[in-house]
Design a protein around this motif. Sequence first.
Motif, PDB file in Angstrom:
ATOM      1  N   UNK A  22      46.384-116.819  95.324  1.00 54.08           N
ATOM      2  CA  UNK A  22      46.700-118.256  95.444  1.00 54.08           C
ATOM      3  C   UNK A  22      46.801-118.644  96.916  1.00 54.08           C
ATOM      4  N   UNK A  23      47.457-117.780  97.697  1.00 50.52           N
ATOM      5  CA  UNK A  23      47.568-118.041  99.130  1.00 50.52           C
ATOM      6  C   UNK A  23      46.207-118.086  99.809  1.00 50.52           C
ATOM      7  N   UNK A  24      45.338-117.152  99.467  1.00 51.63           N
ATOM      8  CA  UNK A  24      43.995-117.127 100.053  1.00 51.63           C
ATOM      9  C   UNK A  24      43.218-118.389  99.703  1.00 51.63           C
ATOM     10  N   UNK A  25      43.293-118.789  98.446  1.00 56.65           N
ATOM     11  CA  UNK A  25      42.599-120.002  98.009  1.00 56.65           C
ATOM     12  C   UNK A  25      43.037-121.205  98.838  1.00 56.65           C
ATOM     13  N   UNK A  26      44.338-121.345  99.005  1.00 58.32           N
ATOM     14  CA  UNK A  26      44.870-122.462  99.794  1.00 58.32           C
ATOM     15  C   UNK A  26      44.523-122.308 101.277  1.00 58.32           C
ATOM     16  N   UNK A  27      44.541-121.085 101.772  1.00 59.06           N
ATOM     17  CA  UNK A  27      44.159-120.820 103.164  1.00 59.06           C
ATOM     18  C   UNK A  27      42.744-121.339 103.423  1.00 59.06           C
ATOM     19  N   UNK A  28      41.820-120.982 102.546  1.00 58.10           N
ATOM     20  CA  UNK A  28      40.432-121.393 102.736  1.00 58.10           C
ATOM     21  C   UNK A  28      40.213-122.881 102.528  1.00 58.10           C
ATOM     22  N   UNK A  29      41.147-123.537 101.843  1.00 56.31           N
ATOM     23  CA  UNK A  29      41.096-124.988 101.696  1.00 56.31           C
ATOM     24  C   UNK A  29      41.775-125.691 102.870  1.00 56.31           C
ATOM     25  N   UNK A  83      52.895-118.842  99.535  1.00 55.60           N
ATOM     26  CA  UNK A  83      52.414-117.804  98.619  1.00 55.60           C
ATOM     27  C   UNK A  83      52.398-116.435  99.296  1.00 55.60           C
ATOM     28  N   UNK A  84      52.056-116.409 100.578  1.00 58.44           N
ATOM     29  CA  UNK A  84      52.070-115.128 101.288  1.00 58.44           C
ATOM     30  C   UNK A  84      53.498-114.599 101.442  1.00 58.44           C
ATOM     31  N   UNK A  85      54.463-115.501 101.585  1.00 61.38           N
ATOM     32  CA  UNK A  85      55.868-115.074 101.629  1.00 61.38           C
ATOM     33  C   UNK A  85      56.269-114.446 100.297  1.00 61.38           C
ATOM     34  N   UNK A  86      55.861-115.051  99.200  1.00 65.30           N
ATOM     35  CA  UNK A  86      56.176-114.516  97.874  1.00 65.30           C
ATOM     36  C   UNK A  86      55.472-113.169  97.671  1.00 65.30           C
ATOM     37  N   UNK A 106      49.557-113.495 109.605  1.00 65.36           N
ATOM     38  CA  UNK A 106      48.965-113.403 110.945  1.00 65.36           C
ATOM     39  C   UNK A 106      47.752-114.336 111.054  1.00 65.36           C
ATOM     40  N   UNK A 107      46.930-114.341 110.029  1.00 62.54           N
ATOM     41  CA  UNK A 107      45.737-115.207 110.040  1.00 62.54           C
ATOM     42  C   UNK A 107      46.125-116.683 110.099  1.00 62.54           C
ATOM     43  N   UNK A 108      47.214-117.033 109.431  1.00 68.54           N
ATOM     44  CA  UNK A 108      47.692-118.418 109.530  1.00 68.54           C
ATOM     45  C   UNK A 108      48.146-118.699 110.950  1.00 68.54           C
ATOM     46  N   UNK A 109      48.844-117.741 111.551  1.00 67.62           N
ATOM     47  CA  UNK A 109      49.245-117.899 112.956  1.00 67.62           C
ATOM     48  C   UNK A 109      48.049-118.132 113.863  1.00 67.62           C
ATOM     49  N   UNK A 110      46.976-117.391 113.630  1.00 64.48           N
ATOM     50  CA  UNK A 110      45.745-117.556 114.416  1.00 64.48           C
ATOM     51  C   UNK A 110      45.167-118.951 114.202  1.00 64.48           C
ATOM     52  N   UNK A 111      45.062-119.373 112.943  1.00 61.61           N
ATOM     53  CA  UNK A 111      44.504-120.711 112.642  1.00 61.61           C
ATOM     54  C   UNK A 111      45.301-121.815 113.335  1.00 61.61           C
ATOM     55  N   UNK A 112      46.616-121.648 113.343  1.00 64.84           N
ATOM     56  CA  UNK A 112      47.494-122.664 113.933  1.00 64.84           C
ATOM     57  C   UNK A 112      47.647-122.505 115.447  1.00 64.84           C
ATOM     58  N   UNK A 113      47.140-121.419 115.969  1.00 62.77           N
ATOM     59  CA  UNK A 113      47.365-121.053 117.371  1.00 62.77           C
ATOM     60  C   UNK A 113      48.885-121.050 117.645  1.00 62.77           C
ATOM     61  N   UNK A 114      49.595-120.369 116.758  1.00 63.79           N
ATOM     62  CA  UNK A 114      51.059-120.265 116.806  1.00 63.79           C
ATOM     63  C   UNK A 114      51.413-118.876 117.341  1.00 63.79           C
ATOM     64  N   UNK A 115      51.683-118.813 118.648  1.00 64.32           N
ATOM     65  CA  UNK A 115      51.922-117.518 119.294  1.00 64.32           C
ATOM     66  C   UNK A 115      53.125-116.792 118.716  1.00 64.32           C
TER      67      UNK A 115
END
Length: 111
Positions: free
Chosen positions: A15-22, A31-34, A54-63
Amino acid sequence: MSQKLKIAFANELNQGKLLFYKGQLDAAFGYFERAHILSQPFYGRHVKSHWWMFRIGIKRIDLREIFGQIIRMIGSAGSLIGKYPVGNTGGANVSPFKPMPIPEDLKFYFD
């Protein structure tokens, strides 16, 4: 890992991956926390949940998230010896050492 726990982890992660790609990163992170909560006792899956955060951090450029997840991926080795903070959601916004309550709907998978 019981079959029901494997399925629950896979469902949360997928579910997290699906939302990530959207591009729905906030919802995906939840979902990744769960998935993280479900995966803590199992090293490979534990690392996988941190990888997606980590990938979400990269997408957001959240150091903070990027470096926090790198530390947590390394620290996931605690799963190999049974040392991890039960219920911890795994994001860089919480201490990697803080136990947290397991959400009611996930407790079932630990019985």
